[in-house]
Design an enzyme around this catalytic site. Structure first.
Site, short mmCIF file in Angstrom:
data_model
loop_
_atom_site.label_atom_id
_atom_site.label_comp_id
_atom_site.label_asym_id
_atom_site.label_seq_id
_atom_site.Cartn_x
_atom_site.Cartn_y
_atom_site.Cartn_z
CB SER A 1 18.96 17.67 0.67
OG SER A 1 19.91 18.21 1.58
CD GLU A 61 17.99 12.76 4.37
OE1 GLU A 61 19.20 12.50 4.48
OE2 GLU A 61 17.56 13.73 3.74
CG HIS A 92 21.95 13.68 2.24
ND1 HIS A 92 20.83 13.98 2.97
CD2 HIS A 92 22.31 14.80 1.59
CE1 HIS A 92 20.51 15.25 2.77
NE2 HIS A 92 21.38 15.78 1.94
#
Length: 310
Positions: A116, A215, A280
């Site tokens: 992330s 992503e 995630h």
């Protein structure tokens, strides 16, 4: 693109440092994550400011200076074999230019794990240190604490990387958005961070010759369209060899997002595999960045030329 230097695998008893370069950390989740690491016969040490929260900017785990110092000191500590991010959130972009990259390079190769917001660190570690890194779960993340698949795949990558030379998409995932096979060096991470990192000193000039993994979380379809369009218009995607799409948690129904991904990426003329299962989503896979691999969109596999770690 060329493959990067692979750090050494971990051995039982190895000391690993847990840092918080981005957002504040839940004490309960932190302790649960540390227990899992201890159960692997690792010796986790928590950096001094991991439990901090910025006095005014509550979305940060302490001040920029303290977060940067925690990361740099952990990396430069000769007793530490790996540095693991406690969580994502936001904040890495504020500290990446505060790090002494010469000192970190002198410390030698180590394992780095995060996903992330730490996408920015993955890119910086590749550009400034020339190191393979692991786009994997946060040590205090809910998925790492609760999901056995997430735990076991990271553990195998850290201790027995030869056992995960072929990474398969999660069950019910791995369909071919665009069929075919492609070879290249893996790179990527969270889409919003890749887009916001464009033009900075630590970002790659482009994805030419690479297998791009992307992503995101909590982004509406039009925002994903905007970020992909930014990468296309900047020329960053020119010459990319293939693309693997991870999870899109909180991004709305996938059947509404899929046409956006097909529209923006289908015209590149390269294989694209969807719903591979990193990022995630639940049971997220650990994916090494900076290694040469083959992507088979039809089979839903990513096969590494060499183990991620030595």
């Amino acid at each position: 693109m060329t493959a990067l230097v692979r750090p050494f695998r971990l051995a039982p008893g190895a000391r690993v440092a847990v840092v918080a370069p981005s957002g504040p950390v839940s004490e309960e989740r932190l302790e649960a994550g540390l227990d899992i690491l201890r159960g692997w016969d690792l010796d986790p040490v928590v950096a001094p400011h991991v439990r901090d929260r910025h006095a005014e900017l509550g979305y940060l785990a302490g001040t920029d200076t303290d977060r940067a110092a925690d990361l740099q000191n952990a990396w430069c500590d000769p007793s530490v074999s790996a540095v693991l991010c406690a969580r994502g959130g936001y904040g890495v972009q504020r500290i990446v230019d505060l790090l002494d990259w010469e000192a970190m390079r002198a410390a030698g190769p180590k394992v780095f794990v995060g996903f992330s917001d730490p996408t920015v660190l993955h890119q910086a570690f590749a550009a400034r240190l020339g190191l393979v890194t692991l786009y994997g779960p946060a040590a205090a993340g809910a998925d790492f604490i609760k999901n056995t698949r997430t735990q076991e795949q990271l553990r195998a990558t850290l201790f027995a990387p030869e056992s995960v030379r072929t990474i398969r998409a999660v069950p019910d995932g791995g369909g071919a958005l665009v069929p075919g096979r492609a070879r290249g060096v893996t790179l990527g991470g969270c889409l919003s961070l890749l887009a916001s990192d464009l033009g900075t000193p630590h970002a790659p000039a482009g994805a030419r010759g690479g297998l791009l993994l992307i992503e995101d979380v909590g982004e509406l379809a039009y925002r994903i369209d905007r970020m992909l369009t930014q990468l296309l218009r900047s020329g960053w995607l020119d010459g990319v060899s293939g693309i693997a799409l991870g999870s899109w948690a909180g991004c709305g129904p996938y059947e509404k997002l899929r046409p956006v991904l097909a529209d923006r990426l289908g015209g590149l003329g390269v294989p694209v595999v969807e719903e591979f299962g990193f990022g995630h989503g639940d049971g997220a896979l650990t994916i090494p960045l900076g290694v040469t691999a083959e992507l088979d969109a039809d089979a839903g596999t990513l096969t590494l030329d060499e183990p991620a770690l030595r």
